[in-house]
Structures are given as structure tokens and as C-alpha cells.
Design an enzyme around this catalytic site. Sequence first.
Site, mmCIF file in Angstrom:
data_model
loop_
_atom_site.group_PDB
_atom_site.id
_atom_site.type_symbol
_atom_site.label_atom_id
_atom_site.label_comp_id
_atom_site.label_asym_id
_atom_site.label_seq_id
_atom_site.Cartn_x
_atom_site.Cartn_y
_atom_site.Cartn_z
ATOM 1 N N ASN A 147 0.804 -1.167 -0.359
ATOM 2 C CA ASN A 147 0.051 -0.430 -0.204
ATOM 3 C C ASN A 147 1.239 1.440 0.088
ATOM 4 O OD1 ASN A 147 0.707 -1.015 2.377
ATOM 5 N ND2 ASN A 147 -1.379 0.537 3.446
ATOM 6 N N LYS A 170 12.268 -7.722 1.218
ATOM 7 C CA LYS A 170 11.523 -8.236 0.807
ATOM 8 C C LYS A 170 10.047 -7.223 0.219
ATOM 9 C CE LYS A 170 8.208 -10.650 0.375
ATOM 10 N NZ LYS A 170 7.704 -10.652 -0.592
ATOM 11 N N GLY A 223 2.594 -5.398 7.008
ATOM 12 C CA GLY A 223 1.867 -5.703 6.591
ATOM 13 C C GLY A 223 0.496 -6.374 7.424
ATOM 14 N N THR A 227 -0.191 -12.042 8.819
ATOM 15 C CA THR A 227 0.347 -12.960 8.581
ATOM 16 C C THR A 227 1.879 -12.730 9.865
ATOM 17 O OG1 THR A 227 -0.302 -11.820 6.005
ATOM 18 C CG2 THR A 227 2.074 -12.308 6.033
ATOM 19 N N GLY A 228 1.472 -11.563 10.370
ATOM 20 C CA GLY A 228 2.270 -10.374 11.327
ATOM 21 C C GLY A 228 2.396 -12.147 12.552
ATOM 22 N N GLU A 245 3.770 -3.850 12.771
ATOM 23 C CA GLU A 245 3.474 -2.799 12.050
ATOM 24 C C GLU A 245 2.520 -3.712 11.543
ATOM 25 O OE1 GLU A 245 3.391 -0.287 13.021
ATOM 26 O OE2 GLU A 245 5.864 0.943 13.166
ATOM 27 N N CYS A 279 -2.482 1.542 6.605
ATOM 28 C CA CYS A 279 -3.243 0.757 7.391
ATOM 29 C C CYS A 279 -3.929 1.799 7.945
ATOM 30 C CB CYS A 279 -2.627 0.618 7.923
ATOM 31 S SG CYS A 279 -0.909 2.397 8.522
ATOM 32 N N GLU A 380 -10.197 -5.235 10.066
ATOM 33 C CA GLU A 380 -10.165 -4.105 8.624
ATOM 34 C C GLU A 380 -10.987 -4.663 7.120
ATOM 35 O OE1 GLU A 380 -5.806 -4.721 7.812
ATOM 36 O OE2 GLU A 380 -5.692 -2.631 7.232
ATOM 37 N N GLU A 457 7.594 2.950 14.701
ATOM 38 C CA GLU A 457 8.502 3.275 13.850
ATOM 39 C C GLU A 457 8.418 5.026 13.593
ATOM 40 O OE1 GLU A 457 8.920 -0.180 10.863
ATOM 41 O OE2 GLU A 457 6.989 0.851 10.101
HETATM 42 P P1 NAD Z 1 0.862 -9.327 3.184
HETATM 43 O O1 NAD Z 1 0.107 -10.064 5.251
HETATM 44 O O2 NAD Z 1 -0.620 -9.922 2.901
HETATM 45 O O3 NAD Z 1 2.155 -9.037 3.274
HETATM 46 C C1 NAD Z 1 3.216 -7.946 3.321
HETATM 47 C C2 NAD Z 1 4.193 -8.948 3.247
HETATM 48 O O4 NAD Z 1 4.495 -10.039 3.751
HETATM 49 C C3 NAD Z 1 4.566 -9.153 1.494
HETATM 50 O O5 NAD Z 1 5.613 -8.283 1.162
HETATM 51 C C4 NAD Z 1 4.040 -10.197 1.694
HETATM 52 O O6 NAD Z 1 5.241 -11.155 0.527
HETATM 53 C C5 NAD Z 1 4.548 -11.159 2.270
HETATM 54 N N1 NAD Z 1 4.538 -12.054 3.311
HETATM 55 C C6 NAD Z 1 3.310 -12.890 3.076
HETATM 56 N N2 NAD Z 1 3.302 -14.174 3.822
HETATM 57 C C7 NAD Z 1 4.142 -14.206 4.119
HETATM 58 C C8 NAD Z 1 4.909 -15.115 5.031
HETATM 59 N N3 NAD Z 1 4.687 -16.467 5.491
HETATM 60 N N4 NAD Z 1 6.661 -15.327 5.719
HETATM 61 C C9 NAD Z 1 6.954 -13.745 5.304
HETATM 62 N N5 NAD Z 1 6.684 -13.109 4.245
HETATM 63 C C10 NAD Z 1 5.489 -12.743 4.293
HETATM 64 O O7 NAD Z 1 -0.116 -7.325 3.465
HETATM 65 P P2 NAD Z 1 -0.743 -6.273 2.796
HETATM 66 O O8 NAD Z 1 -1.592 -7.354 1.912
HETATM 67 O O9 NAD Z 1 0.493 -6.371 1.677
HETATM 68 O O10 NAD Z 1 -0.200 -4.772 3.754
HETATM 69 C C11 NAD Z 1 -1.699 -4.675 3.769
HETATM 70 C C12 NAD Z 1 -1.785 -4.626 5.103
HETATM 71 O O11 NAD Z 1 -0.699 -4.409 5.834
HETATM 72 C C13 NAD Z 1 -2.917 -4.516 6.125
HETATM 73 O O12 NAD Z 1 -3.328 -4.972 6.742
HETATM 74 C C14 NAD Z 1 -2.546 -2.503 6.996
HETATM 75 O O13 NAD Z 1 -3.416 -2.498 7.091
HETATM 76 C C15 NAD Z 1 -1.166 -3.236 7.287
HETATM 77 N N6 NAD Z 1 -0.131 -2.337 7.243
HETATM 78 C C16 NAD Z 1 -0.391 -1.934 8.220
HETATM 79 C C17 NAD Z 1 0.778 -0.430 8.514
HETATM 80 C C18 NAD Z 1 1.615 0.217 9.786
HETATM 81 O O14 NAD Z 1 1.921 0.679 10.500
HETATM 82 N N7 NAD Z 1 0.726 -0.282 11.166
HETATM 83 C C19 NAD Z 1 0.767 -0.223 7.037
HETATM 84 C C20 NAD Z 1 0.860 -0.065 6.223
HETATM 85 C C21 NAD Z 1 -0.258 -0.960 5.784
#
Ligand code: NAD
Length: 488
Positions: A147, A170, A223, A227-228, A245, A279, A380, A457
Site C-alpha cells: 500500500n 522483501k 502487513g 501474516t504478522g 506494524e 493502515c 479491517e 517506527e
Molecule cells: P500482507 O501481510 O499480505 O503482506 C505483507 C508482506 O508480507 C508482503 O511482502 C508479503 O509477500 C509478505 N509475506 C506474506 N506471507 C509471508 C510469510 N509467510 N513469511 C514472510 N513474509 C510473508 O499485507 P499487504 O496486503 O501487503 O498489506 C496490507 C496490510 O498491511 C493491511 O492490513 C494494512 O493495515 C497493513 N499495514 C500496516 C501498516 C502499519 O504501519 N501498521 C502500514 C501499512 C500497511
Amino acid sequence: MKMFIQGESVDAEGAATFSVTNPATGEVVDSVPKGGREDAKKAIDAASNAFRIWSEKPLIERSRVLLKAAEIVRSEVENLATTLTLEQGKPLGEARSEINSFANTCEYYAGLIGRERGAQTPFSTGEGFFIVTKRPLGVVGAILPWNFPVSLMGWKVAPGLAAGNTFVVKPASTTPLTDIRVASLLVKAGLPPGAVNVVTGPGGVVGDELLESRKIAKIAFTGETATGKRIMEGSAKSIKRLTLELGGSDPMIVCDDADLELAVEGAAWGRFRNAGQSCTSVKRLFLFENIADVFIRRFVEKVKTIRVGNGLERSTHMGPIHTSEQREKVETMVEEAKGRGAKELVRGGRPPNQELSRGNFHTPTVLGDVDYEAQIAREECFGPALPIFIVRDLEEAIERANDTLYGLGSSVWTRNVERAYHAAERIEAGTTWVNSPPIARAEVPFGGFKQSGFGRELGIEGLDHYFETKSIQVLEYGKGKKWAFPIN
Ligand code: NAD
């Protein structure tokens, strides 16, 4: 485009590549190598070697490189912003501001790192003193979402490099292009080759290597919350430092003494910027009942003026949703809420015009009479749909606002400073904006409460997360007692 390892553009070990498509047209923008574990290992080794060089550099030199990087990135803003719009979909103006925010973060930490201070403190018992020093962690794995691919890379690499760490980045598979170009500009600015590497490939493969490698000291992840949780589990094996985050479902509370014009503008900007895919964007709107009708009437008028289109066109206010899966998730949430009785105050959906039909467009949606148990209220919603709830007073608004797993951002709109402070103290979120939509600033720490993650951050706190604390205890000559058994 190729990956970026050891300061060079390289292919993956295997020959496979994957395409990056434009969410506005469905056309292929470029392709990148489908990296695997071997590629990730090479990047980790490059970063480990570069760590020895970079962590030894005097602070002034690290600071100069970051300042130079900011200057170069700013000078390339048009090219970089165009690439970002093509791969991500956001309007060009938003893409420009994202590139500039990367430069801004570099400048902020270039300044801050020179102001690091330590202290020598006497032992409470008087026989000596201790010194607390800070050491860089080593190699950091930065895992990024799609995003805000560039600014969120900046939130990690700028403080991390300032502190002396090196990186394997990555990027999200759908937005690798601008990140690769920005990383190459960092090396152009004087960063040792290998200090920032970008490996493209599936999260479950490249990401797993980062999680499992003992050479990686920390994972900085942004992310989804789901995933977190996997990242946290994966990092446990080698006790990695972590910054998570994650997702959010920010409440915006509009009190009856708010400047309604400002609040209407703030709600529209706060929800529909980046097509609602931030986010921290307004994801639940709470209105005091005695201003609800007026607010809704003005808000609906305002939302109807938002022009949806290709981000490259100057007239566009809001671009497409980033992927078709993401659009389907938004559509499902809206339908589910309607099934529970929600009313469409602004009916959004796929635009009828032919020229937008190839992209993942979705016009803004505003829902009223939303059930608090609806998915859009409980999970969300990462797209351009907003549920509105009507509340009696501030106490009810705060209670409803806190009734969520998330705790990232929030805002309260009022002219009464006591009310604002009371709400800010009680809302369970990492940030509360007063009379402002969510805007991150380099000098203000940012992060989540509850399942929105942990660690911070930006700000001074953001820098601290890239250091290990080391204590040195010094016994002054002649002041120590004798160590002898038995101990009494
Ligand atoms: P996502 O969790 O799908 O992916 C994030 C990253 O994780 C990608 O690079 C993906 O390839 C990687 N990933 C996926 N599976 C993994 C695994 N098993 N091991 C290691 N890496 C892996 O998130 P997204 O759809 O790209 O982003 C949107 C999300 O991010 C929303 O939930 C949003 O709220 C959140 N976000 C949070 C913040 C914050 O600062 N809190 C900022 C921006 C976005």
C-alpha cells in the site's frame, strides 16, 4: 527489472520471473525475477559483509550518505512517482508525496543520528560507574506491504542504516519496482554495495529464509495482522528482534462542537486517500446524534465529488483498488453489511464506464445503519467503503471505538480541549489525531496497540528499535570489595 543484490542488478538462480501489472489497466508494467531461498541467502551474505563496513563508519559519514540519498531521490521524484503509480495504482500526486516522504525520513534520521548521547552514571553503592552504549543489531530483514511500498521502506531503512545496520528488503510481490530503483539510488549516494539488497519472490519462500536465517538479527514487518502472527511464530526459533506494524480499524469520533466543515473534509480524505488502503485510515465513523443528519448530508455531497480514474491522469482523486482479490473482499464486506440491514448512503461499486472496466476500480461507498457485528465493523476494511455509526455522547463513542481487536490510529474532532484530551487518553490506539485525519510525520513515533502490532517506527523511538543496548560496568580502582567465599 532485476533484483538488487550486492549493489548489482541480478537475475534469480532459477530462470522464473513474475509480472507486475497495472491495477488501473490490467496491463503488464514489467517483470521481476522469482527469487527463492538461494537468492535470499546471497542477499543475506551480502548484507552481513556490508555490515562490517557500514557499522564501522563514523556517524557523520552515515548521516552524509542519508542526506545525499534524500537529495538524489528527490531529484528523481517524477520518474519514481510514475513507476509507483503504474505498479500500485495511486494518483500521481500521492505517489510524489510518498517518494518525498522517503527522502524526508532519510533527512530526519540523518539529523537525529548525530545527536545520539550517552551517560556515565555512578553505581548506587558508590564503587564505580556504568556506561550504557548502543550497538547496531546487524542484518535486518524488512518485509513490506503494497500500500505504501516506498515510504514504509524508508521507515525501516532510514533509522536502521543511521544506526549502522544493513538490510535485505522483501517488497510485496505486486509492488517491487520502485523499491528496487530506490535501493539502487541509495548505493549511488555512497552506501556500500550490499548494505541494502532487494530480493523479489514469494513471501512464503524468500520471507521464510529471512525468518529462519541465523544471520538475520531483526525482522521489521508491515502487513496484515494474520501474516504478522506467522512472522512472530517464525521469528521465535532464533529469538529475532521484531517490529510488527499490522492492520487497523481506526475510529473517527465527531463531537457536536466540532468544526463540521473540517471534519467532513477530514473524513473524506482520511477514508478515500489511496483508495482506502492505508493502515491508518478512517475505517469507522462515529457521529454524535445531534449533528449526524447535517454531517451525513454534507459528507455524502462531498464523497460524490471524488473522481475515480487512472492515477496517471491529473483529474483523478482516487485510483483503483490494488488487486482484484482486494476489491472482492471490499464487495463482500459491503454485501454482508447490507444483508444485516445497512443502508447505502453513497452507493459505490464497479464504475459503469467502459474505459475503467479493465482495472480494479471501485467507487466510494458509504453505509449507514450498520450492525456493530457486521464484518465491516469488526474487521479491517482495506478499501473505499465506510460504515457510519451514531452515538449519544463521547462515552459511548469511546466504548464503541475500543470494541475492536485493533489499536493503530484514531481521531477525535472537537473544539473542546478537555474533551479531546479525555478521548485521547481513553482510546486504545497508538495515535490519536485531534481535528486531523491520519498523517504520519517523521518525528512522531508510530505503531499499534493490541493486534495492530508492537514496536514503533519513526521518531526517536523508531531509531531505538535498531539498537541493542549494551551496559559496561566499571569498578573504580581500589573501591571494590574483595570477592571471597563464603558469601555473607
Ligand atoms: P500482507 O501481510 O499480505 O503482506 C505483507 C508482506 O508480507 C508482503 O511482502 C508479503 O509477500 C509478505 N509475506 C506474506 N506471507 C509471508 C510469510 N509467510 N513469511 C514472510 N513474509 C510473508 O499485507 P499487504 O496486503 O501487503 O498489506 C496490507 C496490510 O498491511 C493491511 O492490513 C494494512 O493495515 C497493513 N499495514 C500496516 C501498516 C502499519 O504501519 N501498521 C502500514 C501499512 C500497511
